[in-house]
Design an enzyme around this catalytic site. Structure first.
Site, PDB file in Angstrom:
ATOM      1  N   HIS A  24       1.860  -3.429   4.158  1.00  0.00           N
ATOM      2  CA  HIS A  24       1.019  -3.486   5.597  1.00  0.00           C
ATOM      3  C   HIS A  24       1.352  -4.877   6.309  1.00  0.00           C
ATOM      4  CE1 HIS A  24       0.291   0.546   4.367  1.00  0.00           C
ATOM      5  NE2 HIS A  24      -0.862   0.336   3.789  1.00  0.00           N
TER       6      HIS A  24
ATOM      7  N   HIS B 207       2.486   3.379   6.250  1.00  0.00           N
ATOM      8  CA  HIS B 207       1.899   4.077   7.203  1.00  0.00           C
ATOM      9  C   HIS B 207       1.469   3.133   8.478  1.00  0.00           C
ATOM     10  CE1 HIS B 207      -2.147   3.052   5.920  1.00  0.00           C
ATOM     11  NE2 HIS B 207      -2.580   3.769   7.094  1.00  0.00           N
TER      12      HIS B 207
ATOM     13  N   ASP C   2      -2.094  -3.728  -2.437  1.00  0.00           N
ATOM     14  CA  ASP C   2      -2.433  -2.702  -1.672  1.00  0.00           C
ATOM     15  C   ASP C   2      -2.216  -2.787  -0.234  1.00  0.00           C
ATOM     16  OD1 ASP C   2      -3.631   0.066  -1.507  1.00  0.00           O
ATOM     17  OD2 ASP C   2      -5.515  -1.273  -0.518  1.00  0.00           O
TER      18      ASP C   2
ATOM     19  N   GLY D 295       1.464  15.136  -6.085  1.00  0.00           N
ATOM     20  CA  GLY D 295       0.198  14.603  -5.893  1.00  0.00           C
ATOM     21  C   GLY D 295      -0.402  15.355  -4.667  1.00  0.00           C
TER      22      GLY D 295
ATOM     23  N   ASP E 195      -5.871  12.620  -2.954  1.00  0.00           N
ATOM     24  CA  ASP E 195      -6.612  11.859  -1.692  1.00  0.00           C
ATOM     25  C   ASP E 195      -5.762  11.758  -0.467  1.00  0.00           C
ATOM     26  OD1 ASP E 195      -9.081  11.351  -2.406  1.00  0.00           O
ATOM     27  OD2 ASP E 195      -8.808   9.115  -2.251  1.00  0.00           O
ATOM     28  N   LEU E 196      -4.346  11.203  -0.408  1.00  0.00           N
ATOM     29  CA  LEU E 196      -3.785  10.937   0.581  1.00  0.00           C
ATOM     30  C   LEU E 196      -3.046  12.177   1.193  1.00  0.00           C
ATOM     31  CD1 LEU E 196      -1.841   9.016   2.189  1.00  0.00           C
ATOM     32  CD2 LEU E 196      -0.223   9.601   0.289  1.00  0.00           C
TER      33      LEU E 196
ATOM     34  N   ARG F 249      -1.665  18.780 -11.237  1.00  0.00           N
ATOM     35  CA  ARG F 249      -1.928  19.357 -12.609  1.00  0.00           C
ATOM     36  C   ARG F 249      -2.977  20.640 -12.215  1.00  0.00           C
ATOM     37  NH1 ARG F 249      -2.305  14.059 -15.519  1.00  0.00           N
ATOM     38  NH2 ARG F 249      -3.856  13.647 -14.015  1.00  0.00           N
TER      39      ARG F 249
ATOM     40  N   LYS G 214       3.528   3.556  -0.998  1.00  0.00           N
ATOM     41  CA  LYS G 214       3.249   2.191  -1.638  1.00  0.00           C
ATOM     42  C   LYS G 214       2.301   2.186  -2.506  1.00  0.00           C
ATOM     43  CE  LYS G 214      -0.328   0.719  -0.089  1.00  0.00           C
ATOM     44  NZ  LYS G 214      -1.390   1.495   0.233  1.00  0.00           N
TER      45      LYS G 214
ATOM     46  N   LYS H 263     -14.694  -2.976  10.235  1.00  0.00           N
ATOM     47  CA  LYS H 263     -13.276  -2.520  10.188  1.00  0.00           C
ATOM     48  C   LYS H 263     -12.569  -3.056  11.552  1.00  0.00           C
ATOM     49  CE  LYS H 263      -9.740   0.684   9.581  1.00  0.00           C
ATOM     50  NZ  LYS H 263      -8.876   1.143   8.493  1.00  0.00           N
TER      51      LYS H 263
HETATM   52  C1  BG6 Z   1      -3.901   2.188   2.427  1.00  0.00           C
HETATM   53  C2  BG6 Z   1      -4.726   1.363   1.646  1.00  0.00           C
HETATM   54  O1  BG6 Z   1      -2.634   1.945   2.449  1.00  0.00           O
HETATM   55  O2  BG6 Z   1      -4.423   1.710   3.909  1.00  0.00           O
HETATM   56  C3  BG6 Z   1      -6.144   1.657   1.682  1.00  0.00           C
HETATM   57  O3  BG6 Z   1      -4.234   2.026   0.224  1.00  0.00           O
HETATM   58  C4  BG6 Z   1      -6.610   1.249   3.078  1.00  0.00           C
HETATM   59  O4  BG6 Z   1      -6.621   0.861   0.707  1.00  0.00           O
HETATM   60  C5  BG6 Z   1      -5.690   2.143   4.166  1.00  0.00           C
HETATM   61  O5  BG6 Z   1      -7.993   1.421   3.313  1.00  0.00           O
HETATM   62  C6  BG6 Z   1      -6.068   1.504   5.410  1.00  0.00           C
HETATM   63  O6  BG6 Z   1      -5.460   2.213   6.509  1.00  0.00           O
HETATM   64  P1  BG6 Z   1      -6.093   2.594   7.837  1.00  0.00           P
HETATM   65  O7  BG6 Z   1      -4.849   3.209   8.514  1.00  0.00           O
HETATM   66  O8  BG6 Z   1      -7.191   3.349   7.446  1.00  0.00           O
HETATM   67  O9  BG6 Z   1      -6.362   1.094   8.401  1.00  0.00           O
END
Ligand code: BG6
Length: 448
Positions: free
Chosen positions: A221, A159, A216, A12, A16-17, A46, A129, A312
């Site tokens: 988390h 993370h 998610d 992958g 994105d990640l 791919r 995850k 946020k």
């Molecule tokens: C990810 C989720 O693990 O954590 C995302 O898949 C989420 O949906 C993100 O936006 C949030 O992480 P952070 O470090 O930006 O607070």
């Protein structure tokens, strides 16, 4: 210490990640001279995307980072090609990082496992995850992993545990005697763990719609932040002993109940790309839970997470008991409660809220709220993924999730992942009213 040679294979690797988190973290570590033993980073995907090409063109060392391998996780023939690359890495440690859709984990682990039987290189596998979709699939994934890898080679990554503030919960408890004495049901009124976001699903519909907020964020988390906050302190800083304490704590967490949970979906969600029409995936969840042990008996823990909310904010707040009512009344103020707030976003800080007599005020004037902020270093802090990548390279598993732990976390959330719960709709940019009700009916408010 001589650093051993290693190569990193990101499955992958153009996704994105990889683009948003892994490569920037790797570049930063490399530039700081922290990846001494690194031979090469290979990106498996791919196709080579434009964005990925652009990213590696800015790499601090193209030889090391600009290595694309065309790969389809499901196709046998690509593993044969991969074997050719591995053959050249004699004696090196090889690290596989599954930065993939969770729907591909099983296949990737099985096929890599079989492939690796032909190699004697030391190896590690990093699994992102969500680890499984429920208890049954998580234990199956554990079984598959254990068929090919020993637990010491497995890094289940979360993370949030790489965040400075989250690690500071444990550090603060371990290094300051004044806190540990009040860290229990005798002093703590309740705890709030919040990880809310203002952004939506940002084009990740294909992933998110099959997962939702519980899988998610909550199952991983949020429950990890809970573990660090509520666990007993280990006798020493040993990865297994830390994880033992976390599993002990998770065993005491009462299974969630539908009556103490709220699920929501933001208006317009089903119009997002990759989302099914009439999808009933939740983009918001709030729960109240209890920990049935001597330290936390009857102390409610409120957890809330979701997308397209008012702002946020990621933080953990311990709210302490009120001062005796008679004083609050005398002061004609709302009852006062001390708080310790660990904030990971938008700022990295630990704030302690306490009440003081205003300057030149009498004893019975309303106290002023004073906040002590610990700006942790004053400098730009390393990203969560930087901290965790270094741990993987160095083989420190303290901040990674053990197999038994991940299953316990699924057991806790299992009762609310079924479909038969009400799903409320909320306006983007707001907090669902039902989330306020969940906490207000206990006479408390969200600290936001
Ligand atoms: C990810 C989720 O693990 O954590 C995302 O898949 C989420 O949906 C993100 O936006 C949030 O992480 P952070 O470090 O930006 O607070």
């Amino acid at each position: 210490k001589m650093s051993k040679k290693f190569s990193l294979f990101i499955l992958g690797g153009t996704g994105d990640l990889a683009r948003k988190k892994l490569f920037p973290a790797l570049y930063s570590l490399y530039s700081k001279g922290k990846l001494e033993g690194l031979y090469k980073v290979y990106s498996l995907a791919r196709e080579e995307s434009q964005e990925w090409k652009h990213l590696v063109s800015k790499s601090p060392d193209p030889e090391k980072f600009n290595n694309f391998i065309q790969f389809d996780v499901k196709e046998e023939s690509y593993y044969e090609e991969l074997a050719k690359v591995l053959k050249k890495l004699r004696g090196q440690e090889i690290i596989f990082y599954l930065a993939l859709s969770p729907f591909l984990f099983e296949t990737a682990i099985r096929k890599l496992g079989v492939l690796l039987r032909n190699f004697t290189n030391p190896r590690k596998i990093v699994v992102e995850k969500p680890f499984g979709f429920d208890l049954a699939s998580a234990s199956r994934l554990n079984q598959i992993l254990h068929t090919y890898f020993v637990e010491e080679e497995i890094y289940r990554i979360d993370h949030f545990l790489g965040k400075e503030t989250v690690q500071n919960i444990l550090s603060l408890r371990l290094s300051n005697t004044i806190f540990e004495g009040i860290w229990n049901k005798n002093f703590v009124d309740h705890v709030q763990i919040v990880a809310i976001e203002d952004i939506g699903i940002e084009g990740r519909g294909d992933y998110y719609d099959g997962v939702g907020a519980i899988r998610d964020m909550l199952q991983n988390h949020m429950l990890q932040m809970l573990s660090f906050t509520a666990m007993e302190l280990p006798c020493c800083m040993d990865p297994e002993l830390i994880r033992d304490e976390k599993t002990k704590l998770l065993r005491s967490v009462r299974r969630l109940s539908q009556k103490d949970a709220v699920k929501g979906q933001y208006e317009g969600y089903s119009l997002e790309k990759g989302v099914k029409e009439n999808s009933n995936t939740e983009t918001f969840v709030a729960v109240k839970l209890y920990i049935d042990n001597f330290r936390w008996q009857d102390v409610p823990f409120y957890l809330m997470t979701g997308k397209k909310l008012s702002k946020k904010l990621s933080q953990i707040a311990l709210v302490f008991k009120e001062v005796p009512k008679s004083f609050a009344k005398l002061l004609d103020c709302t009852p006062k409660q001390n708080k310790i707030v660990f904030q990971a976003s938008p700022e990295n800080k630990i704030a302690i809220h306490f009440e003081l007599r205003p300057p030149a005020g009498g004893f019975i004037a309303c106290p002023v709220e004073t906040t002590m902020e610990y700006n942790l270093t004053g400098q730009k802090l390393p990203e969560a993924y930087e901290n965790l990548l270094i741990d993987i390279v160095q083989g420190d598993r303290s901040l990674f999730i053990r197999g038994d732990e991940v299953e316990l976390m699924w057991e806790i959330v299992e009762p609310i992942i079924k479909e038969d719960m009400p799903l409320y709709t909320y306006k983007p940019g707001t907090l669902p009213e039902q989330a306020n009700k969940l906490i207000e009916k206990d006479g408390k408010v969200w600290i936001l």
